[in-house]
Enzyme design. Structure first.
Site, short mmCIF file in Angstrom:
data_model
loop_
_atom_site.label_atom_id
_atom_site.label_comp_id
_atom_site.label_asym_id
_atom_site.label_seq_id
_atom_site.Cartn_x
_atom_site.Cartn_y
_atom_site.Cartn_z
N CYS A 36 -2.17 5.57 10.38
CA CYS A 36 -2.35 7.06 10.94
C CYS A 36 -3.54 7.21 11.72
O CYS A 36 -4.22 8.36 11.63
CB CYS A 36 -1.92 8.02 9.74
SG CYS A 36 -3.16 7.90 8.49
N ASP B 241 1.42 -0.67 5.40
CA ASP B 241 0.62 0.62 5.65
C ASP B 241 -0.54 0.79 5.02
O ASP B 241 -0.91 1.56 4.09
CB ASP B 241 1.89 1.86 5.08
CG ASP B 241 1.53 3.14 5.40
OD1 ASP B 241 0.90 3.31 6.75
OD2 ASP B 241 1.56 4.13 4.91
N GLU C 234 1.05 -1.27 -4.96
CA GLU C 234 -0.23 -0.32 -5.02
C GLU C 234 -1.15 -0.78 -5.86
O GLU C 234 -0.91 -1.25 -7.09
CB GLU C 234 0.40 1.15 -5.35
CG GLU C 234 -0.74 2.16 -5.66
CD GLU C 234 -1.75 2.33 -4.36
OE1 GLU C 234 -1.11 2.68 -3.34
OE2 GLU C 234 -2.83 2.35 -4.48
N CYS D 193 0.83 -1.16 0.16
CA CYS D 193 0.08 -0.10 0.12
C CYS D 193 0.82 1.16 0.08
O CYS D 193 1.12 1.94 0.85
CB CYS D 193 -1.02 0.04 1.35
SG CYS D 193 -1.86 -1.41 1.38
N PRO E 52 1.19 7.59 -2.15
CA PRO E 52 1.94 8.23 -2.90
C PRO E 52 3.61 8.12 -2.84
O PRO E 52 4.12 8.67 -3.56
CB PRO E 52 1.39 9.61 -2.94
CG PRO E 52 1.22 10.03 -1.39
CD PRO E 52 0.72 8.57 -0.92
N GLY E 53 4.09 7.19 -1.69
CA GLY E 53 5.33 6.97 -1.73
C GLY E 53 6.11 7.59 -0.82
O GLY E 53 7.51 7.59 -0.89
N GLY E 54 5.43 8.37 0.01
CA GLY E 54 6.31 9.03 1.45
C GLY E 54 7.07 7.96 2.07
O GLY E 54 8.43 8.31 2.13
N LYS E 55 6.74 6.95 2.46
CA LYS E 55 7.65 5.93 3.17
C LYS E 55 8.36 5.15 2.12
O LYS E 55 9.43 4.72 2.77
CB LYS E 55 6.47 5.10 4.05
CG LYS E 55 5.67 6.04 5.04
CD LYS E 55 4.85 5.19 5.74
CE LYS E 55 3.90 6.15 6.65
NZ LYS E 55 2.74 6.35 5.63
#
Ligand SMILES: C[S@@+](CC[C@H](N)C(=O)[O-])C[C@H]1O[C@@H](n2cnc3c(N)ncnc32)[C@H](O)[C@@H]1O
Length: 463
Positions: A397, A344, A300, A276, A279-282
């Site tokens: 989150c 995530d 994704e 998951c 948009p790729g932050g982690k």
């Protein structure tokens, strides 16, 4: 921004002919999009704020986010002063009332006459009749003031806290039950405050070296002793308009979100699975921690979001990321034997109510149960493809034990080859963030206490 003084009409353009202040016009349009069309407040603001200068943008954000968040309390006051249920008030008039009332009761600085005059004008533009109601209610609110209108509310009970801090009752009851009354009250109060704005410096590009980045930013910032990549901003900053964003020098990300990849602690050269991922932050944080060496398979399900993820990885020079369009609930057979897995999954997002003002009005108990079922499936699938001895991190989150502590406890109970790795032993829980360790050895950051978004992180090890 709260309390910024809005110039009186005569100084702006010579009196009655002036239109409403740009920030109020924008905030009014955002409220209408959110409450009449079901738009997300952050997206509506982005669409409506084009052309505003930095000051007006910040004020429009404060007013629109505040009025959306405080809807529960504002409607209570409207009901008393208008002597009718808010549902029976025309939508544009209600938007003008909520906006004007929010500014009168929760901000200081702007003269009441200007707030009322602009709200009435906005109501006139939105509805052919009924602005007399807006005028009467707001004038009375201006006369009576916040002390008289709100002073009688108290948060001794979940129902009282829901009204005073403007949250749905089911959520107040859930947090009172799970966190205790004091934490729940403080958490709800914090839910109406502006969110932390932080950037993660990206050392994979030269301009992203932390000190160099902080020096190049046009706003004041400070660091965090536990997170060497964190740049916490002290002033408004339009991150996406910055050339540094285009260069991949940073990712806007809360410090709590940065704790996630740090908790997985991947090493250069390893094979890592990120479920998951858009948009790729982690994903891009994992790549930076691995110094671009090894492989990250970023899964994704949504095609458009997978495209965004691929472009993010490219912009941030995360060359070891491979995007895989797949469903994390049933992974393709070639994906297995990973050294580390990050799960995530989508969650109810209740740790991000500051940044997502409308979310509290969308979320529901039933939604949480549905999410938890999906989260458990994705966790089981991530666990299945982890090699023996490997490490898995599960993060959300949100602040709801159904999606967090209880879900992990049930998983560990069913899967005897997995055990909880105490996150207190990992580096990111140094300094102030040490408080975020839970009794079970997980991490739960709380916005009122940790001054960042609310995240849950569990680290599991496979025997
Ligand atoms: C919480 S966001 C992930 C945020 C991301 N990890 C980051 O740090 O930027 C959830 C993402 O999971 C995707 N998603 C939801 N269900 C999925 C599934 N069954 N398989 C794969 N991706 C899924 C959503 O499209 C969304 O992009």
């Amino acid at each position: 921004v709260s309390g910024r003084r809005v110039q009186p009409p005569q100084q702006r353009s010579g009196g009655a002919a002036r239109g409403p202040a740009p920030a109020r016009r924008c905030a009014f349009a955002v409220l209408r999009r959110v409450f009449e069309q079901g738009a997300y407040a952050d997206e509506a603001l982005r669409a409506e704020a084009a052309g505003l200068d930095t000051r007006d943008h910040a004020l429009a954000m404060r007013l629109s986010y505040g009025a959306v968040q405080r809807r529960g309390t504002l409607d209570h006051v409207i009901e008393q002063l208008a002597e009718r249920s808010p549902e029976r008030i025309d939508a544009p008039l209600l938007a003008a009332l909520r906006l004007g009332l929010y500014e009168l009761l929760y901000t200081s600085g702007a003269p009441a006459y200007a707030v009322v005059a602009d709200a009435v004008q906005l109501a006139k533009q939105g509805a052919p009749a009924g602005h007399g109601l807006v005028n009467a209610v707001l004038r009375r609110a201006g006369r009576e003031g916040s002390e008289r209108l709100l002073g009688g509310l108290d948060d001794a009970t979940p129902e009282g806290a829901a009204l005073l801090h403007s949250h749905p009752q089911w959520l107040a009851r859930m947090w009172f039950g799970e966190l205790g009354a004091d934490q729940a009250r403080a958490l709800m109060a914090a839910g109406n405050e502006p969110s932390e704005v932080a950037l993660r410096a990206n050392p994979l590009v030269p301009a992203g070296e932390r000190e160099r980045l902080a020096a190049a930013l046009p706003v004041r910032s400070h660091g965090d002793e536990a997170l060497p990549e964190a740049v916490v901003l002290e002033q408004p900053f339009d991150a996406h308009a910055s050339p540094l964003w285009e260069q991949g020098a940073f990712m806007p990300q809360s410090r709590a979100a940065m704790l996630v990849a740090r908790s997985l602690a991947p090493r250069p050269g390893e094979r890592v699975l990120d479920l998951c991922a858009a948009p790729g932050g982690k994903t891009t944080h994992l790549a930076a921690l691995m110094r671009g060496e090894g492989e990250i398979v970023a899964v994704e399900r949504d095609r458009a979001r997978a495209g965004v993820l691929a472009r993010t990885a490219q912009r941030m020079r995360a060359g070891n990321v491979r995007v895989e369009l797949a469903d994390a609930r049933a992974l393709p057979p070639q994906l297995q034997g990973f050294d580390r897995v990050l799960v995530d999954p989508p969650c109810s997002g209740l740790g991000t109510l500051q940044a997502h003002p409308d979310l509290r009005w969308r979320a529901s108990r039933a939604g949480i149960e549905e999410m938890a079922a999906e989260q458990a499936t994705i966790l089981a699938e991530g666990a299945r493809v982890l090699r023996p001895g490997g490490v898995l991190v599960y993060s959300t989150c949100t602040i709801s034990s159904t999606e967090n502590e209880r879900l992990i406890a049930a998983f560990v109970d069913r899967n005897k080859d997995f055990s909880v790795d105490d996150l207190a032993r990992s580096a990111p829980l140094a300094g102030g963030l040490a408080r975020a360790r839970t009794a079970a050895g997980h991490v739960l950051t709380l916005p009122h206490r940790d001054r960042t978004a609310g995240f849950f992180i569990a680290r599991l090890r496979r025997a």
